[in-house]
Design a protein around this motif. Structure first.
Motif, mmCIF file in Angstrom:
data_model
loop_
_atom_site.group_PDB
_atom_site.id
_atom_site.type_symbol
_atom_site.label_atom_id
_atom_site.label_comp_id
_atom_site.label_asym_id
_atom_site.label_seq_id
_atom_site.Cartn_x
_atom_site.Cartn_y
_atom_site.Cartn_z
ATOM 1 N N PHE A 152 47.079 28.582 43.718
ATOM 2 C CA PHE A 152 47.101 28.587 42.258
ATOM 3 C C PHE A 152 47.189 27.163 41.716
ATOM 4 O O PHE A 152 46.519 26.820 40.738
ATOM 5 C CB PHE A 152 48.278 29.426 41.745
ATOM 6 N N LEU A 210 39.744 34.321 35.204
ATOM 7 C CA LEU A 210 41.042 34.352 35.883
ATOM 8 C C LEU A 210 41.742 35.670 35.595
ATOM 9 O O LEU A 210 41.901 36.051 34.430
ATOM 10 C CB LEU A 210 41.906 33.181 35.414
ATOM 11 N N LEU A 220 45.318 37.454 36.412
ATOM 12 C CA LEU A 220 46.684 37.300 36.904
ATOM 13 C C LEU A 220 47.367 38.651 36.974
ATOM 14 O O LEU A 220 47.273 39.454 36.046
ATOM 15 C CB LEU A 220 47.483 36.384 35.984
ATOM 16 N N PHE A 240 46.782 36.335 42.031
ATOM 17 C CA PHE A 240 45.689 36.057 41.108
ATOM 18 C C PHE A 240 44.345 36.151 41.818
ATOM 19 O O PHE A 240 44.258 36.030 43.039
ATOM 20 C CB PHE A 240 45.850 34.675 40.464
ATOM 21 N N ARG A 274 40.251 34.598 41.003
ATOM 22 C CA ARG A 274 39.568 33.591 40.188
ATOM 23 C C ARG A 274 38.113 33.501 40.627
ATOM 24 O O ARG A 274 37.796 33.635 41.807
ATOM 25 C CB ARG A 274 40.251 32.240 40.369
#
Length: 250
Positions: A35, A82, A84, A95, A97
């Motif tokens: 992250f 993104l 989360l 997460f 991405r």
């Protein structure tokens, strides 16, 4: 290497304050390191174009413009999707991405991960505006039906004199008559608008050649996307008077 300051393709006020809501949460060393490397280190260059947070605070979805991408390798995507996920009881997070060439593709990626489409509208005060209805319609289709295509290649050229993004997609429908698509976004910096167009190709080689020509300065029309053939049976022809059986009088 570009000489202009990294910024979204519009001269607008982009003051913002991102809050990923993970400062008080823990994660294992691998997730924390990832992250930081993929998100936090670029935080001062990220601009939120759209975001949605679930009512319970457990999930957040972001469409982000990454201003640092202009200093990366030429052509890299400049938008980040993104997702989360927070476990508030355990005070941990995880997460997902993805970097993508167009905001509509980032929206599609997040929608496939559970974000309600109606809560993922792009901020009209950031970025450029669609120049026409054709652009709006194609953006909506890419956002809604993005899972019908696979992204194979993209290139973003953020030259103020020719700001263009090219994306080559492969249709996942085996019946598609134009199995490869080229999506072209061209930005008018002075007007603060962009256009989006799509062309259809029979092979990936043809699609990539068109992109090479475009980046080389050749202006060629995009070939039309051929529609998916209908699988419905044609309606039977109506019977005519001559086809009716003739009757005999007794």
């Amino acid at each position: 290497m570009p000489t202009h300051e990294p910024s979204p393709p519009a001269d607008r006020d982009l003051s913002h304050s991102l809050n990923f809501r993970v400062d008080d949460l823990d994660a294992d060393d691998q997730i924390s390191a990832a992250f930081f490397r993929l998100v936090s280190v670029h935080e001062d260059m990220l601009v939120s174009l759209a975001e949605h947070h679930s009512a319970d605070g457990a999930r957040s979805f972001y469409v982000l413009y990454d201003g640092s991408a202009t200093w990366d390798h030429p052509g890299v995507p400049q938008y980040v999707a993104l997702h989360l996920q927070r476990d508030l009881e355990r005070s941990t997070f995880s997460f997902e991405r993805a970097t993508l060439p167009l905001p509509s593709m980032a929206q599609s990626w997040l929608i496939r991960r559970g974000c309600p489409p109606e809560f993922l509208t792009l901020d009209a005060e950031r970025g450029t505006a669609p120049a026409d209805e054709a652009t709006r319609a194609l953006e909506q289709r890419l956002m809604r039906d993005g899972d019908h295509y696979a992204l194979g290649w993209s290139h973003t050229q953020d030259d103020p004199d020719d700001w263009v993004t090219l994306a080559v997609l492969r249709a996942l429908d085996e019946r598609a008559r134009s199995p490869f698509r080229v999506v072209v976004e061209e930005v008018d910096i002075e007007a603060g608008t962009h256009t989006l167009r799509e062309g259809g190709f029979d092979s990936v080689e043809e699609a990539l050649q068109w992109c090479d020509d475009r980046l080389g300065g050749l202006s060629k029309a995009l070939p039309l996307v051929r529609p998916v053939p209908s699988l419905s049976r044609p309606a039977p022809a109506p019977k005519t008077a001559s086809s009716r059986p003739s009757g005999r009088s007794r």
